[in-house]
Design a protein around this motif. Structure first.
Motif, short mmCIF file in Angstrom:
data_model
loop_
_atom_site.label_atom_id
_atom_site.label_comp_id
_atom_site.label_asym_id
_atom_site.label_seq_id
_atom_site.Cartn_x
_atom_site.Cartn_y
_atom_site.Cartn_z
N ILE A 1 46.83 0.36 38.05
CA ILE A 1 47.68 1.29 38.13
C ILE A 1 47.59 1.70 39.71
O ILE A 1 48.67 0.98 40.80
N TYR A 2 46.13 0.60 40.51
CA TYR A 2 46.14 0.52 41.46
C TYR A 2 47.06 -1.03 41.89
O TYR A 2 47.14 -1.11 42.63
N LEU A 3 46.75 -1.78 41.28
CA LEU A 3 47.55 -2.78 41.40
C LEU A 3 49.00 -2.72 42.15
O LEU A 3 49.62 -3.36 42.21
N ARG A 4 49.42 -1.48 41.02
CA ARG A 4 51.13 -1.11 41.18
C ARG A 4 50.88 0.60 41.85
O ARG A 4 51.93 0.53 41.78
N TRP A 5 50.38 -0.01 42.84
CA TRP A 5 50.35 2.19 43.45
C TRP A 5 51.79 2.43 44.40
O TRP A 5 52.51 3.02 44.47
N SER A 6 51.88 1.35 44.87
CA SER A 6 53.13 1.27 45.74
C SER A 6 54.35 1.67 44.61
O SER A 6 55.14 2.42 45.81
N ARG A 7 54.61 1.16 43.83
CA ARG A 7 55.39 1.93 43.30
C ARG A 7 55.09 2.98 41.86
O ARG A 7 56.08 4.00 41.75
N VAL A 8 53.92 3.10 40.88
CA VAL A 8 53.64 4.02 40.61
C VAL A 8 53.80 5.66 41.41
O VAL A 8 53.71 6.18 40.76
N SER A 9 53.18 5.75 42.55
CA SER A 9 52.77 6.78 43.01
C SER A 9 54.70 7.65 43.69
O SER A 9 54.40 8.36 43.79
N ARG A 10 55.42 6.55 43.24
CA ARG A 10 57.32 7.29 43.90
C ARG A 10 57.54 7.59 42.51
O ARG A 10 58.99 8.12 42.50
N VAL A 11 56.76 7.58 41.57
CA VAL A 11 57.61 7.92 40.60
C VAL A 11 57.21 9.61 40.25
O VAL A 11 56.53 10.59 40.29
#
Length: 168
Positions: free
Chosen positions: A46-56
């Protein structure tokens, strides 16, 4: 990733780690060490994709899905029936019923990995059939079939009178 995003992720991780760990313990049928590894790997992904995950819409649900998929991938990679021996068992929490916990974890451990994942998502996480199907990349019919099969297996293992396991 900027400082604000790192702080946002750290707050998310602190808030969700306990819940992810409890779910991982159920998925692994009580293997706390593997559960810790799965949570760590999940948070790393999740950390590696946080910029996308934080927007879901639901980052917590996304984290549960990543945890479940990480567990299933681990089961595929290490599909042998070999299990490490835990000669130093963890201490039970105060007020808990250790025999009930061990009975339920043993019954969960006897389920196939995908059936166990369906039971945990449907009944521990309280997800709908559709949400469970999406998390596992299967059809809704497959989730219903696995639920019926898994619950029947649990009834066989625990006995038909499940009321003795319920707390008042």
């Amino acid at each position: 990733m900027g400082q604000a995003a790192r702080e946002d992720f750290a707050a998310f991780a602190v808030a969700r780690t306990g819940h992810l760990y409890r779910s991982a313990c159920l998925l692994t049928a009580g293997d706390t060490h593997l559960a810790e590894d799965l949570v760590q790997e999940t948070l790393g992904r999740i950390y590696l994709r946080w910029s996308r995950v934080s927007r879901v819409e639901n980052p917590a649900g996304y984290a549960q899905t990543v945890l479940t998929r990480t567990f299933l991938a681990h089961r595929r990679r290490f599909s042998s029936s070999e299990r490490a021996s835990d000669s130093f068992p963890d201490l039970a929490a105060a007020g808990s019923d250790p025999s009930l916990r061990l009975t339920l974890l043993d019954a969960l451990a006897r389920l196939p990995a995908k059936d166990r994942a369906v039971v945990v998502l449907r009944y521990w996480e309280d997800r709908s059939i559709h949400e469970t199907a999406d998390a596992l990349h299967v059809s809704s019919a497959a989730v219903r079939t696995r639920c019926v099969r898994a619950l029947a297996r649990l009834r066989d293992l625990l006995g038909e009178d499940l009321a003795e396991y319920a707390r008042p």
